[in-house]
Design a protein around this motif. Structure first.
Motif, mmCIF file in Angstrom:
data_model
loop_
_atom_site.group_PDB
_atom_site.id
_atom_site.type_symbol
_atom_site.label_atom_id
_atom_site.label_comp_id
_atom_site.label_asym_id
_atom_site.label_seq_id
_atom_site.Cartn_x
_atom_site.Cartn_y
_atom_site.Cartn_z
ATOM 1 N N GLN A 12 -4.906 5.508 -1.164
ATOM 2 C CA GLN A 12 -4.612 6.429 -2.263
ATOM 3 C C GLN A 12 -5.579 7.611 -2.269
ATOM 4 O O GLN A 12 -6.773 7.462 -1.968
ATOM 5 C CB GLN A 12 -4.725 5.724 -3.619
ATOM 6 C CG GLN A 12 -3.601 4.772 -3.944
ATOM 7 C CD GLN A 12 -3.739 4.224 -5.359
ATOM 8 O OE1 GLN A 12 -4.837 4.100 -5.909
ATOM 9 N NE2 GLN A 12 -2.606 3.893 -5.964
ATOM 10 N N LYS A 50 0.085 12.292 -13.088
ATOM 11 C CA LYS A 50 0.920 11.820 -11.991
ATOM 12 C C LYS A 50 0.448 10.420 -11.627
ATOM 13 O O LYS A 50 -0.746 10.165 -11.499
ATOM 14 C CB LYS A 50 0.820 12.730 -10.762
ATOM 15 C CG LYS A 50 1.650 12.239 -9.578
ATOM 16 C CD LYS A 50 1.496 13.110 -8.337
ATOM 17 C CE LYS A 50 2.314 12.562 -7.174
ATOM 18 N NZ LYS A 50 2.155 13.372 -5.940
ATOM 19 N N HIS A 51 1.411 9.515 -11.474
ATOM 20 C CA HIS A 51 1.081 8.137 -11.114
ATOM 21 C C HIS A 51 2.201 7.635 -10.217
ATOM 22 O O HIS A 51 3.270 7.252 -10.704
ATOM 23 C CB HIS A 51 0.962 7.273 -12.374
ATOM 24 C CG HIS A 51 0.414 5.901 -12.116
ATOM 25 N ND1 HIS A 51 0.413 4.921 -13.080
ATOM 26 C CD2 HIS A 51 -0.156 5.348 -11.008
ATOM 27 C CE1 HIS A 51 -0.124 3.821 -12.572
ATOM 28 N NE2 HIS A 51 -0.477 4.068 -11.315
ATOM 29 N N ARG A 52 1.943 7.677 -8.938
ATOM 30 C CA ARG A 52 2.999 7.353 -7.982
ATOM 31 C C ARG A 52 3.516 5.923 -8.142
ATOM 32 O O ARG A 52 4.670 5.640 -7.850
ATOM 33 C CB ARG A 52 2.469 7.556 -6.548
ATOM 34 C CG ARG A 52 3.563 7.738 -5.509
ATOM 35 C CD ARG A 52 2.985 7.877 -4.110
ATOM 36 N NE ARG A 52 2.151 9.047 -3.905
ATOM 37 C CZ ARG A 52 2.618 10.257 -3.599
ATOM 38 N NH1 ARG A 52 3.917 10.455 -3.512
ATOM 39 N NH2 ARG A 52 1.780 11.262 -3.410
ATOM 40 N N ASN A 53 2.659 5.036 -8.606
ATOM 41 C CA ASN A 53 3.051 3.624 -8.705
ATOM 42 C C ASN A 53 3.065 3.094 -10.134
ATOM 43 O O ASN A 53 2.936 1.880 -10.345
ATOM 44 C CB ASN A 53 2.099 2.767 -7.848
ATOM 45 C CG ASN A 53 2.113 3.165 -6.395
ATOM 46 O OD1 ASN A 53 3.174 3.314 -5.797
ATOM 47 N ND2 ASN A 53 0.935 3.346 -5.816
ATOM 48 N N ASP A 111 -1.835 10.582 -5.103
ATOM 49 C CA ASP A 111 -1.100 9.425 -5.614
ATOM 50 C C ASP A 111 -1.317 9.263 -7.109
ATOM 51 O O ASP A 111 -0.464 8.724 -7.815
ATOM 52 C CB ASP A 111 -1.577 8.160 -4.895
ATOM 53 C CG ASP A 111 -1.315 8.208 -3.407
ATOM 54 O OD1 ASP A 111 -0.176 7.922 -2.999
ATOM 55 O OD2 ASP A 111 -2.241 8.556 -2.656
#
Length: 460
Positions: free
Chosen positions: A220, A433-436, A406
């Protein structure tokens, strides 16, 4: 009786123009060592990182070798293999293959290497030659300034001193140091100041943030962005402390903004819960000294590494991180901050350069298999809005930072703009932003007098 007066035009050992014959020799260089360095890099990807810690492109003497070195670093920085075939393709694409002697010369470089295992030894030979060459070049310029005699003598002497000083600024093998190895010196400095005046991801230390992200994970790139003086560096150090001191996992902090003494002050303030102003002024109380004494063992024993090299590049950071991984492991990298880095080569503009560095850091996180926390500045957008809250579009100089990240954390404190704010002492960590996972806002206590952030529950 007449006396013969020698001509002053050409001193003994000098040519007619007054320059010593010494300066007309071939500058210090070692062609064989340069060939072995390049051949080792073409044979072993791991040796590229080792060589980069010792050499820069300007350390090589032959222009053809500089071109090959640059082509290898370009491929390495992009995470691509660097061998005679790929390097030849890259040089051909740039129209430089004939300037290095053709593709056949790249195979000659590989054949010239007795063993790639000695790459660092070869590189040190080249580095030593480069140091001597810079010294010779500086001496030549100083001699020329002296013979020219243009201007005030004191100014010429000052300029000559600057030339020599610049030549003697030799590159260190590595500026990365273990904090524990420096702590005894730090305590000595603090005493002097007082006496004389002046399994989950990597935890962050914030429970709500860890609950949301399950820690920081390998591969990340985590961006922490804010306007100046919001506490980015404090949060970065919090992440490193949680990783290395609280959980005993190796972490490296690369600070391009603060010096070693400033970081040690902040580290000690947070770990010992001593007012930062007492440390910077060199006047801790007896109670402060007791807290510092209790904190020293856990800080000194922690696998926390510090590097304050200015003007560093993503490639140099990657090489140092790889070395730390090989020596004892590495679980977290923190870089403070992106806009102070350089790419090490010319770019169309600053935005393109920042984009390249952002991409390189993301590739580094994936290749080395560890989380990389990168601090970044925001533009003035928040200050033009009524609530002053930052947005992800405020990321300075490059939209690619958002693309590569990420996780993006925007740090905001209302009391930075309104001293009478009812939320004084609180900070918002805006997960933009939080990809997961989800995007949300986490509130933390801003204990900036201790140079730290903490969970709100722990301060209530």
């Amino acid at each position: 009786m007449s006396t013969t007066v020698p001509s002053p035009s050409a001193p003994p050992g000098h040519d007619d123009d007054g320059l010593p014959e010494t300066f007309r020799r071939v500058p210090p260089q070692d062609r064989d060592a340069e060939q072995c360095v390049l051949g080792s890099m073409l044979l072993s990807k791991d040796k590229i990182g080792d060589v980069v810690e010792i050499l820069s492109v300007d350390d090589l003497y032959l222009p053809a070798h500089q071109l090959v070195f640059g082509a290898i670093l370009d491929l390495y920085g992009q995470g691509e293999p660097a061998d005679p075939i790929t390097v030849a393709a890259g040089l051909t694409k740039r129209g430089e293959i004939n300037r290095v002697g053709g593709a056949a010369y790249l195979h000659t470089l590989v054949q010239a290497v007795p063993t790639a295992a000695n790459a660092e030894h070869y590189a040190q030979i080249v580095a030593d030659r480069a140091k001597l060459r810079r010294l010779v070049e500086a001496g030549t310029r100083i001699v020329e300034m002296g013979y020219a005699g243009d201007g005030d003598a004191d100014e010429i002497c000052d300029a000559a001193g600057a030339e020599l000083h610049h030549a003697l600024q030799m590159r260190e093998e590595s500026a990365t140091v273990r904090v524990g190895d420096r702590y005894a010196d730090y305590i000595d400095r603090l005493e002097y100041l007082q006496k004389h005046g002046a399994a989950k991801g990597v935890p962050t230390g914030l429970s709500d943030l860890d609950a949301l992200t399950n820690g920081l994970h390998p591969g990340q790139m985590i961006v922490v962005a804010a306007r100046p003086a919001m506490g980015k560096s404090v949060l970065a150090l919090d992440f490193a402390r949680a990783c290395a001191i609280k959980h005993g996992r190796p972490a490296a902090l690369f600070s391009l903004e603060m010096g070693e003494a400033e970081i040690m002050n902040r580290l000690t303030a947070a770990e010992a819960r001593v007012g930062l102003h007492h440390l910077t002024s060199g006047d801790p109380s007896p109670e402060d000294w007791q807290r510092i004494a209790r904190a020293v063992p856990r800080v000194a024993d922690a696998p926390l590494y510090l590097d304050v090299t200015p003007n560093t590049t993503a490639l140099e950071i990657k090489a140092k991180c790889r070395r730390l991984q090989q020596r004892g492991g590495l679980d977290l990298v923190v870089i403070d901050y992106l806009q102070l880095m350089t790419s090490g080569r010319k770019a169309e503009n600053r935005q393109v350069e920042v984009s390249e560095m952002s991409r390189s850091l993301k590739l580094m996180a994936k290749e080395l298999g560890l989380p990389v926390v990168v601090l970044s500045q925001l533009n003035r957008g928040p200050e033009q809005r009524a609530d002053k809250k930052p947005m992800i579009a405020d990321l300075r100089e490059s939209g690619s930072i958002e693309q590569d990240a990420d996780l993006v954390i925007l740090l905001h404190r209302e009391d930075a703009y309104d001293k009478e704010s009812p939320r004084s002492g609180e900070a918002d960590l805006i997960i933009a932003k939080h990809r997961n996972g989800p995007v949300t806002t986490i509130t933390a206590a801003a204990l900036l007098h201790y140079s730290m952030f903490a969970d709100m529950a722990s301060t209530s």
